[in-house]
Structures are given as structure tokens and as C-alpha cells.
Design a protein around this motif. Structure first.
Motif: not given
Lengths: 239, 832
Positions: B420-423, B731-734, B740-747
Motif C-alpha cells: 500500500s502507498f501508506v508504506w 499543502r501537500e498533506i491537505a 480522499g486519503v483518510t486521517r488514519l492513513q495520513i497519520s
């Protein structure tokens, strides 16, 4: 350098610019010749990557050419040292940017004062803010202003030095239609009433109709120059 | 006052970036607090000692002699430049303490029959001066009284000959000579519980020792500007007919010298650690300012394009750095002074300092402010210079996206490519901004380094004590006899209930001479198969007792310039001769022979004073690690053979017995050991350990303060870099959130990224920290304590866990802020 006529305000001879962006070498501007007369309203038109901002930056002395010379009132910018080029920007050039570039921690008035302090005989800060219609928003921070208001602060900031040359990089690029027209109108006014030479860069072809001359660029070179004997009133522009 | 708008921007930058500003201020503040606290403490301690020496009129020099009539004082008084002279009697003896049920070593020093001595005077802590005439009263030194629970009105029992004489403690005093309670320079181990100094009226001392108006020590103060060397020489000439030793200047006085050694160790710590701390703070400030300046690229571009020159931009950012330095140092100076007050006060409770002086040290404070300003300005100089050197167009242009690369690990583990891109994104982000990644990793590595250094100092101290008491001294109690005797008691003690092992020990006082250098110490003779007094090499491996020659520690060898295989000359210390001579003839016959005393040992000197100037040569065959003090060891049989005749030792002579006791029997066995015939003192190893712990408690406290600061700095450094790491990419994270990336995925992504930097920082920080800890420990070694650098496994675990948790906690505010973003606004803004 070719001899210049009395009214020649800016003269570029074989000016070229190559950038290194990351690991890529970009020929932003191929060897170019251009003259601009005092009091002209010039619009540079072209798509992204055509070299128009590069050309503007070279004229404004915020970038230096890889080859060629840029002369302002016969003085070659490329021969100037750091202090001289800073003095040129300080005394002769007013900048307006697409993203306004206001100092976020200073109010509208303080942003204008910030620049006024650089010159010996600046215009009255409140008068200039009044001129751009922002006297009543003078004590607001940029984050409390709309995009159009921020750009008007940027214009006030450019005008407060009474510069003979006003350079605008996509001044309406970040604004809505109506606000954009107001800004263009403001620029036209200072050109006509104060005799300030204005060079504006845009990709919006409609803006070219309000200029005295339109310079078309593509892929880093000037493709054509159109003279406009009857510039359109900015209020009548449509895009 | 009209403030320039560029300066107004500076103040507004502070207001609008409070975390960044506060972070840098805290960094500077912590550094200066530590610098001022440690350096002012060091200076205050030195000043407090000096103040005490001055107020209590410490002797400029003293001369020990055999015996001289009181009027010798008047002759010395006539030497030009001499201010005051005091003659006194000083005697070492055994003291019975019914209160503490312990027999210890004591020293009785006479004071004038009326009032306090004019030189080396006393500060009365509690009680009154001893009465005159027949009143059997004395004053007791404060540390001994404190450790053994004495108060005015209690009784103490000096033993003279075979008699215990009861004396009432009339008062508790502090003495400039015994702020650090040591018996002699050669035995620098503080023994506040085992060594009791008592002060007695001269007439009473004369009665007790039969000195009859004579003195055996002269203390002298000299006038300011007088030539001390000349006066000492003249005094020595006057006193030489009375068996005088060389004069001992104040700097060589035992208590003074040991205090100075302790101060030197403190100074090293007080200087080096804050410097390391400030260096790391500077590195962190450099990173933080660099990132702040980076985030203001567009503003710099604008400033330059409207006509602000390079110097104006440079000045602007340097001023920001200087402002943080100034504010941080102002707060740090106040806190540092307060902390210095606390540290000095604590130290004064450990060492008996009657007068403490903690005053603002303007020079140190000014130096602290200067250093912090310099640190901040130098740290800000490089990023400010690079800001001023940016061409306006370059600064104003949106930076081109950095070159994206797939990390090598994706090629090594193909499955990762499908992860996953999360990794995958965190890995690529780390490579995408190498400077940012590097600065974060360095922040974490430096935080780990700092914790490791301070924890390493504490661990090394604990390891040294553990090694000494757990690996070397394997006995629980040791009885020392008044006279060397044959080892008949050994067999009897073995049969006592609870006794597990018994071994003999013979200690002989010697003076070592090598290459013109001298040192007075004693040789311990032990059995070859000893289990109670282990010898160790520096690396901790067990060493056997050498069959021939002597074994000794590296520090002693260094002091004498000795190498393995070289011969050293052993002779008898002068002190034994003079002490023996100072005992009146009538009392000198103990068990039919003349005696000499050295520390708690009384040696039989059958041949008289003139015949014992022997010289023996012994080869240094073994080098040992001696954590505390300097010990010489040889086989007990060899020692008896070498010195048996000279000291008239009985067959199979021993001077002490070491006893290993089953748990719960120490007190009972110790009590029985006291009752052995000829027992001079009994040492309980746990008591000894307690005294050493006490002696080290000041440095332990100081190291704890440093450790606390290290943790605080680690938190600030990591908090700042992690917070910036997140905020820089608002900005990038916004945009990711908008997609549509979730908060959990971002954190999760941010956490993975931060933990990767934690891992890299840990890999760098642990070995660097270990190395620096080793360097610091070697600087901290003194003549008394010989540290081996040690970092306990639990320290590694604690450090790694602390930093891990700090990283996790530090990212919380940044992530929470991202969660509350106005996405429409954040995605539109070029930068904040």
C-alpha cells in the motif's frame, strides 16, 4: 550594444537564459532582442514554459541572463554589481506577483510601509492604499483579505516607491474574472495617469487587447510582436 | 519610537511562529541554565571553601614534629612575615563508641585552654566549648557526629594504652581541615563514619598523652605578600632539632588536597558537558533556522526583488537568531543561578562547609550570555547567509519538485512495490527531501548522544562501585588489630555461627620511590588462593595474586612512572618514625617493644628509630584495575619474608582478618570481632559502601541534573524537527486529504516516516553516544576514583524507548493540526 533612441527605456540584446531545475537543464529563453519605450503598456503572452516570466525577471533584475545584455535607460544590468542591481530594483522597479507574496505577518498598511521605507521619497502610504481602494482594510492581515484585495495591496506596495517601471507576473492568474478586471484597470490607470511603464506577463490572450504592444512567446522565444493603436478599456475585456 | 518594518516583520515572525521561536529559546535557555548552574556551582564551591579557609583562618602551612617545647612557637613567631603561630598536640588512636557499638580510628587535636584556636579555628554547629580544668569534655567533628548520631551530652571513649577514657561531647564543630574527612592524602577515601576527629583542651590532652606542655605540630599563617617558601624554610630550620617533617603547605594538607581533587573533577564535568550540550543545541538551532528560512523563500525573494539588499536579509535572520539567543540566555541565566544555589546548598550538606557563598557571578553570567548569543548567531549564520545569497528569482520561484526515486529496498523486496502507498510513500518521502531527512535524523541522533553521555557517567560511577564491592571486596567484615599478630584467631573465627570463610591480611606501610617520585601507601599481603579480596585486570578478568613481586593499579604506576617488570624501591614512611618517637618513653613500651603507628596500624619497631631506614627493591609483576584508591598487593608469604625482620613481625603475622558471613549474621559477627584481643577496629563493608555512596552523591546529583537536561533537550530537538517536518508539508498533506486519503492513513504515513528517522537516528546516536560517554568518563577520572566507562544494557533500552516515545508524542500536535485544516484554503495557498 546598438545605439538606442531617446525614448528607449529598456533594451535587451541577445538575452538568453538556461536554468538547471533539479537535474534537468532548461533553456528558458533563447537569444532574444527586445526594446520597450517609456510609458508603454506591454503585455507578454504565451503558454506555460514559453519564457515570459523569465524575460520579466531579467528585466526586473531579479535574475541574470546566461548571455546577452539587459539595459535600463542605457545602463547594462548585467554589468552591475550586487549593490547596484539592488539599488536598481529599489529605485526603478515595482513588482506584482501572481501569488501576491505579501508578508503574512504584516498588515496591508505595514506591507506597503515595508517597501516605502526603502526609498527616500515614497508616496503617502494611505494615499496609495486609497488609490487601490483599500484604505478601509489597511489594518487587516493578508489572511483576512480576499485574493483581489491582496493583489491590490501588492499593487499599492509596488506603487508606493513611485517606480518608473511596473512589472506584473500573471497579476490576474489567481483572481476571479471581475476582480481580475479591476486589477487590470488599476494597472492601466497608473500607466496612463502616472506615466509608469508597465510590463505584464499573462497567458490570458484577452489581456493583450488592453496593451500598447503585445509580445507573443513560445518555447523560449518571441514569435511575434503586435502593436495595438487602440487598446481596449480593461472593463470591456472578456475571457 | 518608530520601528522599521523589517524589524516589525521580525517581531511578527516570532508571534506567528511561536513554536519555532519557543523551541529555539528553550534550546538556548537549557544550555545556559546548565552552563551557569554548573559553572556557578563550581565557582561557588571553590569560593565557599576559600571563605571557610579565610573565616576559620586556615594555616598557610603546618609542620609535624616529634616533640618540641611550647616556646618554639615564639621563635617561629619572630620570623619576618609570620602572622600567627599555634602549637598543638595531635594524636591518632582507637576510639570506642558505645553509642554506635563500633570501634573506630580517632584523632585528637588540642585546642587552647581558653577559647578557640586562633589558627585552624572551629565553627561550632551545636553545643558549647569544652570546660576547663578536670572536665573531661571534647568537641566532635560534624561529619563523624552526623554519621554516628552524636549530639552534645553524649559520651565517647578514646583508648589510650589499654584504657578507655570517657569523654563528654560538649559540642559539634566544623573544621577547615576536615571539610572532607580524610586521615591523610595517601588515603583519600572519605571516612566520615570511620574516622572521628576530636578537639580537646591542651591541658587535658597533656594529661591524656603525657605531653606535658610540649607540642608535636605547629600551624602557621603568614602575612599577605610575605615569601612563604622562605618562611617555611626558616621554620623548618628552627624545628629540625625536634624531629620535624618537611613543612606541609596548605595546598598539600590532606583535606584541602582531596577537596581540590574533587573540585577538579567537578570542573571538568561543569565545563565539558554544557559545551557538548550547547554544541548539540547549536546544531539543532542551525537546523530549525535553516528550515524557517526555507519556508520563507518567497518572502526573501520578494524582499530582494523590491530592493532589500543581501545585508538587510542577512541582518534580518541573524537578528532573529540573536533575539532567541538573548531571550533564552536571559531566562537561562536566572534559572542557572537558582539551580547553582540548590546544587551548592546540597553539596554543603554532604561536605561539612560552614560558610557557603553563592553570589551572582557576573563574569560567568556575561560569558553565558555571550556564549549563547554566539551559539545562536553562529548557528543562524549559515542559513542566513544562504538566504541572503539566493537570487530573488530563484527564491520566488516555486521550487522544482525534487527528483523522486524508488528506494533500493523496493528493489530488494519486490513485494514492497505492491505494498500500500501508506508504506511506500513514507520511504519515498524520506529520499525525496534528503536534507530534511538528514536534519531530522541528526536531531534524533544528537538527542540520543546527549542522553547516552549523561547516563554513561552515572552508569560508570555505579559500575565502579558495584565492581569494587561485588567483585573485589568479597568479605562482609574485616577486623584490624592494634599490633600485627600471629594468625591464631583465624581458626577460632571459622567456627563461629554464620561465618562462611575467613582469610588473613597483612598490611605494611611503605613509601614507594621510583625515578625521584614518592608515594606513601601500604602493601596488602593476601593468600594466593584468596577468595575474599579479588584482583582484576582492567577488562574485569580475574588475576591471581603474584607469586613474586607486587601487583598494583595503572593509576599508581602512572603517578610513579612505573612499567611492568620495573623495580620500585620500598622504604618506611617517615610518619611511622615520627609517630613512634612522639610517644613518651614510658608509654612507648607496648608488649615489650617500641611501637610505630601508621593509620590504624601500630607496628612494633624492635630496633628503635634509627635502625629502620631500610630499602627494599621489588619488581612490579602485575597490573591490576583498582576502582577506588591505590592498592599494592603481594603474596602474604612474600610480604612476611620481606618485612618480617624489620617490623619484628611474629611468625605467620597478620594485621587484619577478612570474614565472609552468611546473610543476617553480619552484626552478630562484627560484635564478636570487636571482642577479639587486640582488635583496633572492625569495618562493615556495607558501611563502607554507604560512605562511598555518600561521597559520590554530589556528582550523582549533578549527573542527574545533566541527565534531566539531556532528556529535556532531546524532547525539544525532536519535538521541533518532527513538528516542522509535518507543518512544512501542510499543502501537500491537505491535497492528499482532499483526494480522499483518510486521517488514519495520513497519520500512519507520518508515523512510519518519523519512526524511520528514529531508527536511523538511533543507529547513529547509540555508537556516537557510547564513544562520547567513554571520552567524558576518562576525563572525569580522579586520583581517588578510577572509572571504567560503562553503559548498562538498561540504559540502552531506556534511551531508545525514551526517544521512541518522544518521537511519537512530538508528532501529535502537528497531526492534530493537519486534521483541522481548511482543505480549500490549504490546497490553494502556495505556502503559509
Amino acid at each position: 550594444m546598438q545605439p538606442t533612441s531617446d525614448s528607449t527605456f529598456i533594451q535587451l540584446e541577445q538575452v538568453a537564459k538556461t536554468y538547471m531545475i533539479g537535474e534537468v537543464s532548461v533553456h528558458a529563453l533563447k537569444p532574444t532582442d527586445l526594446t520597450v519605450d517609456a510609458g508603454e503598456f506591454v503585455v507578454m503572452l504565451g503558454p506555460s514554459g514559453s519564457g515570459k516570466t523569465t524575460l520579466l525577471n531579467l528585466i526586473g533584475g531579479i535574475d541574470s541572463p546566461s548571455t546577452g545584455s539587459v539595459c535600463f535607460r542605457s545602463a547594462d544590468l548585467s554589468q552591475m554589481n550586487e549593490d547596484q542591481i539592488t539599488e536598481y530594483r529599489r529605485a526603478s522597479v515595482g513588482f506584482i506577483f501572481q501569488f501576491f507574496n505579501l508578508i503574512p505577518t504584516l498588515t496591508a498598511r505595514e506591507n506597503v510601509e515595508f517597501v516605502a521605507e526603502l526609498v527616500d521619497d515614497p508616496a503617502d502610504v494611505m494615499s496609495v492604499l486609497n488609490e487601490v481602494g483599500l484604505a478601509d482594510r489597511a489594518d487587516h492581515f493578508p489572511s483576512e483579505l480576499s485574493g483581489g484585495e491582496q493583489q491590490r495591496v501588492a499593487i499599492a506596495r509596488a506603487l508606493v516607491k513611485n517606480p518608473p517601471l511596473l512589472l506584473a507576473d500573471e497579476p490576474t492568474g489567481n483572481l476571479d474574472y471581475e476582480t481580475g478586471k479591476h486589477i487590470l484597470n488599476l494597472m492601466r490607470q497608473v500607466n496612463r495617469t502616472r506615466g509608469i511603464t508597465v510590463i505584464a506577463v499573462t497567458h490570458n490572450s484577452a489581456v493583450g487587447d488592453m496593451s500598447d504592444r503585445t509580445i507573443h512567446l513560445r518555447s523560449g522565444e518571441i514569435t511575434s510582436i503586435e502593436t495595438n493603436p487602440h487598446p481596449t478599456d480593461p472593463e470591456d475585456l472578456k475571457w | 519610537m518608530v520601528i522599521r518594518k523589517l524589524d516589525l516583520k521580525l517581531l511578527r515572525d516570532v508571534r506567528f511562529s511561536p513554536w519555532l521561536f519557543l523551541g529555539i529559546v528553550l534550546l538556548v535557555m537549557s544550555g545556559i541554565t546548565l552552563f551557569d548552574a554548573s559553572y556557578i556551582s563550581y565557582n561557588s564551591l571553590a569560593a565557599s571553601y576559600q571563605l571557610t579557609y579565610q573565616k576559620l583562618n586556615m594555616a598557610d602551612f603546618t609542620v609535624d614534629l616529634q616533640s618540641a617545647p611550647q616556646d618554639v612557637v615564639k621563635r617561629i613567631q619572630r620570623i619576618p612575615g609570620v602572622k600567627q603561630v599555634d602549637g598543638r598536640v595531635t594524636e591518632d588512636l582507637t576510639v570506642e563508641q558505645r553509642l554506635a557499638t563500633k570501634r573506630v580510628i580517632g584523632r585528637i587535636i588540642s585546642i587552647p585552654d581558653a577559647g578557640l584556636p586562633s589558627i585552624n579555628t572551629l565553627h561550632i554547629v551545636n553545643g558549647t566549648l569544652p570546660g576547663r580544668g578536670n572536665k573531661r569534655e571534647l568537641l566532635l567533628e560534624n561529619s563523624f557526629a552526623k554519621f554516628n548520631g552524636y549530639k552534645p551530652g553524649d559520651f565517647i571513649y578514646p583508648i589510650v594504652g589499654d584504657d578507655e577514657v570517657r569523654y563528654r561531647v560538649s559540642g559539634i564543630v566544623m573544621s577547615p581541615e576536615y571539610m572532607w574527612v580524610v586521615a591523610s592524602t595517601d588515603d583519600p577515601m572519605p571516612q566520615p563514619k570511620q574516622f572521628g576527629v576530636m578537639f580537646m583542651r591542651k591541658e587535658m590532652a597533656d594529661r591524656l598523652f603525657g605531653t606535658d606542655g610540649s607540642v608535636n605540630q605547629v600551624a602557621v599563617t603568614i602575612m599577605p605578600g610575605a615569601n612563604r617558601s622562605r618562611i617555611m624554610r626558616q621554620a623548618a630550620d628552627i624545628l629540625s632539632p625536634y624531629g620535624a617533617d618537611d613543612p606541609i603547605p596548605m595546598q598539600k594538607q590532606a583535606g584541602y588536597e582531596v577537596l581540590q581533587r574533587d573540585l577538579r573533577g567537578f570542573r571538568t564535568l561543569a565545563t565539558l558537558f554544557p559545551m557538548l550540550f550547547l554544541a548539540i543545541a547549536a546544531l539543532s538551532i542551525y537546523n530549525l533556522l535553516g528550515r524557517m528560512i526555507y519556508s520563507q523563500r518567497a518572502q526573501i525573494g520578494f524582499m530582494r526583488s523590491v530592493g532589500y539588499g543581501r545585508r538587510a536579509v542577512l541582518r534580518h535572520y541573524i537578528l532573529f537568531a540573536a533575539l532567541t539567543g538573548l531571550l533564552g540566555s536571559a531566562i537561562g541565566t536566572v534559572l542557572g543561578y537558582y539551580l547553582a544555589f540548590e546544587i551548592t546548598g546540597f553539596y554543603a550538606t554532604i561536605v561539612s562547609i560552614p560558610f557557603t557563598e553563592v553570589t551572582p557571578r557576573w563574569g560567568i553570567m556575561a560569558a553565558g550570555i555571550g556564549i549563547s548569543l554566539l551559539t545562536a548567531v553562529l548557528a543562524g549564520l549559515v542559513p542566513s547567509l544562504s538566504a541572503s545569497r539566493m537570487t530573488p528569482a530563484e527564491a520566488i520561484r516555486t521550487e522544482a519538485p525534487s527528483v523522486g526515486r524508488a528506494p533500493a529496498i523496493e528493489n530488494l523486496i519486490p513485494r514492497l512495490k505492491k505494498a500500500s502507498f501508506v508504506w511506500r510513500l513514507p520511504m519515498r518521502n524520506l529520499l525525496r527531501a534528503p536534507k530534511r531527512t538528514f536534519s531530522t535524523i541528526m536531531g534524533i541522533a544528537s538527542a540520543i548522544t546527549l542522553i547516552m553521555v549523561s547516563a554513561g557517567l552515572m552508569d560508570s560511577g555505579k559500575a565502579m562501585i558495584n565492581f569494587y564491592f561485588d567483585r573485589m571486596l568479597r568479605y562482609d567484615a574485616m577486623v584490624t588489630f592494634i599490633h600485627p599478630q600471629s594468625q591464631g584467631d583465624l581458626g577460632r573465627i571459622r567456627t563461629w555461627k554464620g561465618v562462611q570463610r575467613v582469610e588473613p591480611l597483612l598490611q605494611v606501610p611503605v613509601k614507594l620511590v621510583h625515578n625521584g617520585r614518592e608515594m606513601v601507601t601500604s602493601i596488602s599481603g593476601i593468600e594466593s588462593n584468596t577468595q575474599l579480596l579479588a584482583l582484576s585486570a582492567y577488562d574485569g578478568t580475574r588475576i591471581s595474586v603474584p607469586r613474586t613481586g607486587i601487583a598494583t593499579g595503572g593509576d599508581l604506576m602512572k603517578r610513579l612512572g612505573l612499567c611492568l617488570g620495573q623495580k620500585v624501591i620500598l622504604t618506611v614512611p617517615h610518619r611511622i618514625i615520627s609517630d613512634a618517637a612522639s610517644i613518651p618513653v614510658s608509654d612507648a613500651e607496648v608488649n615489650g617493644s617500641r611501637i610505630g603507628k601508621y593509620r590504624d596500624q601500630v607496628f612494633s619497631l624492635s630496633r628503635g628509630i634509627q635502625d629502620i631506614t631500610f630499602k627494599k627493591q621489588v619488581v612490579v609483576t602485575t597490573q591490576t584495575y583498582e576502582p577506588i584508591g591505590n592498592r599494592l598487593v603481594m603474596s602474604i608469604h612474600e610480604l612476611r619474608r620481606l618485612f618480617g625482620q624489620e617490623f619484628d613481625l611474629p611468625p605467620n603475622a597478620i594485621s587484619a582478618i577478612m570474614v565472609k558471613v552468611a546473610p543476617g549474621y553480619v552484626k552478630e559477627v562484627s560484635r564478636d570481632l570487636y571482642n577479639l584481643t587486640g582488635a583496633a577496629s572492625v569495618v562493615d563493608v556495607q558501611d563502607m559502601r554507604q560512605q562511598i555512596d555518600q561521597a559520590m552523591s554530589v556528582s550523582n546529583a549533578f549527573e542527574s541534573v545533566m541527565f534531566g537536561f539531556a532528556i529535556a533537550l532531546a524532547f525539544i530537538v525532536i519535538f521541533n524537527s518532527t513538528m516542522l517536518n509535518i507543518l512544512e508539508r501542510t499543502r501537500e498533506i491537505a491535497s492528499l486529504r482532499a483526494l480522499g486519503v483518510t486521517r488514519l492513513q495520513i497519520s500512519s504515513m507520518l508515523t512510519i516516516e518519523n519512526l524511520c528517522t528514529w531508527l536511523a537516528g538511533t543507529v547513529i546516536g547509540l555508537p556516537v553516544g557510547r564513544l562520547l560517554a567513554h571520552g567524558f568518563v576518562s576525563q572525569y577520572n580522579s586520583e581517588t576514583f578510577h572509572f571504567r566507562s560503562a553503559v548498562f544494557p538498561r540504559t540502552y533500552v531506556m534511551t531508545v524507548t525514551t526517544i521512541f516515545l518522544t518521537v511519537l508524542v512530538s508528532q501529535i500536535p502537528g497531526i492534530l493540526r493537519l486534521f483541522n485544516l481548511n482543505l480549500a484554503k490549504a490546497t490553494k495557498e502556495l505556502s503559509e
